[in-house]
Design an enzyme around this catalytic site. Structure first.
Site, PDB file in Angstrom:
ATOM      1  N   GLY A 226     108.057  -0.046 -37.062  1.00 40.00           N
ATOM      2  CA  GLY A 226     107.081  -0.909 -37.293  1.00 40.00           C
ATOM      3  C   GLY A 226     106.811  -1.108 -38.708  1.00 40.00           C
ATOM      4  O   GLY A 226     107.662  -0.653 -39.654  1.00 40.00           O
ATOM      5  N   THR A 228     105.154  -0.697 -42.413  1.00 38.89           N
ATOM      6  CA  THR A 228     104.673   0.293 -43.318  1.00 38.89           C
ATOM      7  C   THR A 228     103.399   0.529 -43.204  1.00 38.89           C
ATOM      8  O   THR A 228     103.001   1.707 -43.210  1.00 38.89           O
ATOM      9  CB  THR A 228     105.134   0.169 -44.772  1.00 38.89           C
ATOM     10  OG1 THR A 228     106.664  -0.028 -44.699  1.00 38.89           O
ATOM     11  CG2 THR A 228     104.897   1.053 -45.643  1.00 38.89           C
ATOM     12  N   THR A 230     101.052   0.165 -40.766  1.00 41.44           N
ATOM     13  CA  THR A 230     100.731   0.781 -39.477  1.00 41.44           C
ATOM     14  C   THR A 230     101.295   2.379 -39.548  1.00 41.44           C
ATOM     15  O   THR A 230     100.567   3.146 -39.015  1.00 41.44           O
ATOM     16  CB  THR A 230     101.531  -0.049 -38.324  1.00 41.44           C
ATOM     17  OG1 THR A 230     101.459  -1.316 -38.266  1.00 41.44           O
ATOM     18  CG2 THR A 230     101.040   0.404 -36.973  1.00 41.44           C
ATOM     19  N   GLU A 248     110.107   4.829 -38.695  1.00 35.96           N
ATOM     20  CA  GLU A 248     110.977   3.909 -39.198  1.00 35.96           C
ATOM     21  C   GLU A 248     110.177   2.644 -39.739  1.00 35.96           C
ATOM     22  O   GLU A 248     109.649   1.890 -38.738  1.00 35.96           O
ATOM     23  CB  GLU A 248     112.170   3.415 -38.083  1.00 35.96           C
ATOM     24  CG  GLU A 248     112.986   4.527 -37.711  1.00 35.96           C
ATOM     25  CD  GLU A 248     113.870   5.028 -38.809  1.00 35.96           C
ATOM     26  OE1 GLU A 248     114.022   4.055 -39.861  1.00 35.96           O
ATOM     27  OE2 GLU A 248     114.222   6.261 -38.790  1.00 35.96           O
ATOM     28  N   CYS A 282     114.632  -5.261 -39.771  1.00 34.89           N
ATOM     29  CA  CYS A 282     114.328  -4.604 -40.925  1.00 34.89           C
ATOM     30  C   CYS A 282     115.483  -4.203 -41.810  1.00 34.89           C
ATOM     31  O   CYS A 282     115.254  -4.041 -43.019  1.00 34.89           O
ATOM     32  CB  CYS A 282     113.734  -3.250 -40.591  1.00 34.89           C
ATOM     33  SG  CYS A 282     114.727  -2.339 -39.439  1.00 34.89           S
TER      34      CYS A 282
HETATM   35  O1  TXE Z   1     104.185  -4.445 -36.744  1.00 34.85           O
HETATM   36  P1  TXE Z   1     103.276  -3.333 -36.319  1.00 34.85           P
HETATM   37  P2  TXE Z   1     104.090  -5.852 -36.483  1.00 34.85           P
HETATM   38  C1  TXE Z   1     107.232  -4.798 -40.172  1.00 34.85           C
HETATM   39  C2  TXE Z   1     107.252  -6.504 -40.656  1.00 34.85           C
HETATM   40  C3  TXE Z   1     106.008  -7.193 -39.971  1.00 34.85           C
HETATM   41  C4  TXE Z   1     105.082  -6.140 -39.786  1.00 34.85           C
HETATM   42  C5  TXE Z   1     104.064  -6.240 -38.755  1.00 34.85           C
HETATM   43  O2  TXE Z   1     107.012  -6.586 -42.046  1.00 34.85           O
HETATM   44  O3  TXE Z   1     105.548  -8.387 -40.456  1.00 34.85           O
HETATM   45  O4  TXE Z   1     105.761  -4.999 -39.659  1.00 34.85           O
HETATM   46  O5  TXE Z   1     104.550  -6.461 -37.638  1.00 34.85           O
HETATM   47  C6  TXE Z   1     102.244  -0.471 -32.629  1.00 34.85           C
HETATM   48  N1  TXE Z   1      98.614   3.042 -33.643  1.00 34.85           N
HETATM   49  N2  TXE Z   1     108.085  -4.515 -39.163  1.00 34.85           N
HETATM   50  O6  TXE Z   1     102.612  -6.345 -36.621  1.00 34.85           O
HETATM   51  O7  TXE Z   1     101.732  -3.756 -36.298  1.00 34.85           O
HETATM   52  C7  TXE Z   1     102.167  -2.082 -32.275  1.00 34.85           C
HETATM   53  O8  TXE Z   1     101.441  -2.586 -30.924  1.00 34.85           O
HETATM   54  C8  TXE Z   1      99.829   3.052 -32.666  1.00 34.85           C
HETATM   55  C9  TXE Z   1     108.896  -3.968 -39.548  1.00 34.85           C
HETATM   56  O9  TXE Z   1     104.623  -6.166 -35.209  1.00 34.85           O
HETATM   57  O10 TXE Z   1     103.552  -2.145 -36.971  1.00 34.85           O
HETATM   58  C10 TXE Z   1     103.588  -2.228 -31.984  1.00 34.85           C
HETATM   59  O11 TXE Z   1     103.981  -1.709 -30.472  1.00 34.85           O
HETATM   60  N3  TXE Z   1     100.547   2.012 -32.472  1.00 34.85           N
HETATM   61  C11 TXE Z   1     109.957  -3.458 -38.143  1.00 34.85           C
HETATM   62  C12 TXE Z   1     104.267  -1.132 -32.963  1.00 34.85           C
HETATM   63  O12 TXE Z   1     103.239  -0.695 -33.442  1.00 34.85           O
HETATM   64  C13 TXE Z   1     100.199   0.828 -33.366  1.00 34.85           C
HETATM   65  C14 TXE Z   1     109.909  -4.131 -36.838  1.00 34.85           C
HETATM   66  C15 TXE Z   1     104.625  -1.961 -34.303  1.00 34.85           C
HETATM   67  O13 TXE Z   1     103.776  -2.839 -34.657  1.00 34.85           O
HETATM   68  C16 TXE Z   1      99.075   0.930 -34.252  1.00 34.85           C
HETATM   69  C17 TXE Z   1     108.683  -5.058 -36.713  1.00 34.85           C
HETATM   70  C18 TXE Z   1      98.287   1.895 -34.292  1.00 34.85           C
HETATM   71  N4  TXE Z   1      97.263   2.054 -35.098  1.00 34.85           N
HETATM   72  C19 TXE Z   1     107.849  -5.144 -37.760  1.00 34.85           C
HETATM   73  N5  TXE Z   1      99.143  -0.511 -34.578  1.00 34.85           N
HETATM   74  C20 TXE Z   1     111.082  -2.625 -38.409  1.00 34.85           C
HETATM   75  N6  TXE Z   1     111.024  -1.681 -39.679  1.00 34.85           N
HETATM   76  O14 TXE Z   1     112.073  -2.804 -37.741  1.00 34.85           O
HETATM   77  C21 TXE Z   1     100.145  -1.125 -34.379  1.00 34.85           C
HETATM   78  N7  TXE Z   1     100.881  -0.397 -33.428  1.00 34.85           N
END
Ligand code: TXE
Length: 480
Positions: A226, A228, A230, A248, A282
């Site tokens: 997800g 960076t 988070t 990742e 990503c």
């Molecule tokens: O990601 P999040 P989001 C990047 C991309 C995007 C940004 C935000 O820049 O704009 O991340 O996207 C869970 N404890 N990527 O908001 O929030 C959440 O529910 C535990 C890059 O979707 O990081 C989801 O299941 N879990 C990336 C997952 O984390 C938590 C692909 C990802 O969400 C949490 C997607 C917490 N505190 C977005 N907060 C890649 N590298 O492939 C959130 N989640």
């Protein structure tokens, strides 16, 4: 309206709180199902189920474990059409793309790890004539897998497949924005005879359900993909608990075009690596760096092709660019385009929301956008936009482009286009990226380690690395 259910202890169940969240289809801008707004109570139930399932699953003969995972892969193949549609309904991506990439790769993930575990090895070392050491690897226990919205089933299975194959039991949370394929997957697991509690899928918000997984003391390892930011929050919670972590995270990947490249191939593949999945991968190359002698020619050829990309209804086979995942994300991408203009960038094509006529008129579409004239250090070139936006910049020397390429906080992937073999090796070695593609993009070999450098993550997934992550080592030293 359809209600997605949690999969806990082998049963499909509603959330303990009885609370639900809306699930949008971003291509039509409307709610089309509801998902559990799960909290720590649901996670507690899932962890308990996983804990109870662990002794039998972790000691099941490998052949039997492998067969169950292969049956799940067969189920994914059987449900190919409905999974591809669900992937598109949740995420906005073209169904055609889901059929070509997401679902086949999800099935391949299951198959690869189901069979890889049959060949997993450990080591032995003889210490002169004094002793023999042998090292065992045992499954860790209950692990947490948290996945994002961009490649929903593909990245979900990428995490859970090695965990299950290694003998761990899992509490998994897909993104709240794209829950449907994981829900269909839970039905496939039931049909395949996966024992109750081995895999538990809990839906809900990251800050609530996700955080409860991270904080749970019985969850001994976290595999997360997800953003960076988070990733930082997760590490801050998990590291003091000494949990094993695989993160990742995001990327701001350079796509380097040397003048001695196969020009047509470089242009065509760069269009795909820039805008595939609406730029929401990503690994997309979002900074295109072109050697000055071919810069004008490249820009012209590239923009000509980008203008031909059809933005439209994801259900339509001609569509190449679908909807962005949410209204919030669309607004974020549009705000970055505004920022780029403020920073002096010139928008050559795109740059705005697209209204697609018919059923998609309220959908979250953004035209593929190409921006010129920015310097390397501006925010547009430093921050991950995660949408259909690329910048193109010229460079003069090899050393200069390596410096540009390495100039962000990220280090996930890079692409090099050159026909000069020595240069390809030389430059690839100097790039601070977890993966470097030479004259190709997104080619995948599941045996290779996958992951990022710098703020793109910690740890490596894929192949043996993933199986190693989900197991712990013990060395036994016997005196001869
Ligand atoms: O990601 P999040 P989001 C990047 C991309 C995007 C940004 C935000 O820049 O704009 O991340 O996207 C869970 N404890 N990527 O908001 O929030 C959440 O529910 C535990 C890059 O979707 O990081 C989801 O299941 N879990 C990336 C997952 O984390 C938590 C692909 C990802 O969400 C949490 C997607 C917490 N505190 C977005 N907060 C890649 N590298 O492939 C959130 N989640």
């Amino acid at each position: 309206m359809e209600k997605i259910l949690n999969y806990i202890n082998g049963e499909l169940v509603p959330p303990a709180s009885g609370q639900w969240l809306d699930n949008y289809n971003p291509a039509i801008g409307k709610v089309y199902s509801q998902i559990p707004d799960s909290d720590s109570k649901d996670i507690e139930n899932a962890v308990l189920a996983a804990k109870n399932a662990f002794p039998a699953w972790s000691t099941m003969p490998l052949g039997e474990r492998s067969n169950i995972l292969l049956k799940i892969a067969e189920g994914v193949d059987r449900e190919f059409e409905s999974l591809a549609k669900a992937e598109s309904d949740d995420n906005g991506k073209p169904v055609k793309l889901a059929k070509a990439v997401d679902i086949p790769r999800a099935s391949a993930n299951m198959r690869f790890f189901a069979t890889a575990i049959l060949h997993f090895e450990s080591q032995a070392h003889q210490t002169d004539q004094q002793a023999i050491n042998y090292t065992t690897r045992s499954p860790l226990g209950v692990v947490g897998c948290i996945s994002p919205w961009n490649l929903p089933l593909y990245l979900f299975t990428w995490k859970i497949a090695p965990a299950l194959a290694a003998g761990c039991t899992v509490v998994a949370k897909p993104s709240e924005l794209t829950p449907m394929t994981a829900y269909l997957f839970s039905k496939i697991c039931k049909e395949a005879g996966l024992p109750a509690g081995v895999l538990n899928i809990v839906h809900g918000l990251g800050s609530k359900a996700g955080q409860a997984i991270i904080e749970h003391p019985e969850v001994v390892a976290i595999s997360f993909t997800g953003g960076t930011t988070t990733g930082k929050t997760i590490a801050a919670t998990a590291a003091p608990m000494f949990k094993k972590l695989s993160l990742e995270l995001g990327g701001k990947n350079p796509n380097i075009i040397f003048s001695d490249c196969d020009f047509d191939e470089a242009v065509s593949t760069s269009v795909i690596s820039s805008f595939s999945n609406q730029g929401e991968i990503c690994l997309c190359g979002s900074r295109i760096l072109v050697e000055r002698s071919i810069y004008d020619r490249f820009v012209e050829a590239f923009i000509t092709k980008v203008k031909k990309l059809v933005v439209g209804d994801p259900a339509d086979d001609n569509t190449r660019v679908g909807a962005l995942v949410s209204e919030g994300h669309m607004n974020k991408v549009l705000s970055y385009i505004e920022l780029a203009k403020e920073e002096g960038g010139k928008v050559m094509t795109g740059g705005e929301r697209v209204i697609v006529k018919g059923r998609c008129e309220d959908g979250y579409f953004v035209a593929p956008t190409v921006i010129l004239g920015l310097d390397q250090q501006c925010r547009t070139n430093q921050e991950e936009i995660f949408g259909p936006v690329v910048t193109i910049m010229p460079f003069d020397k090899e050393g200069e482009v390596i410096e540009f390429a390495n100039s962000t906080a990220y280090g996930l992937s890079a692409t090099i286009w050159t026909e000069n073999l020595k240069r390809a090796h030389r430059v690839a070695h100097q790039l601070k990226s977890g993966i470097v593609w030479v004259n190709c993009w997104l080619l995948r070999d599941l045996r290779t380690p996958f992951g990022g450098m710098k703020q793109s993550g910690v740890g490596r997934e894929g192949g043996w690395e993933a199986l190693r992550f989900f197991t712990e080592q013990k060395n036994i030293c016997i005196k001869l």
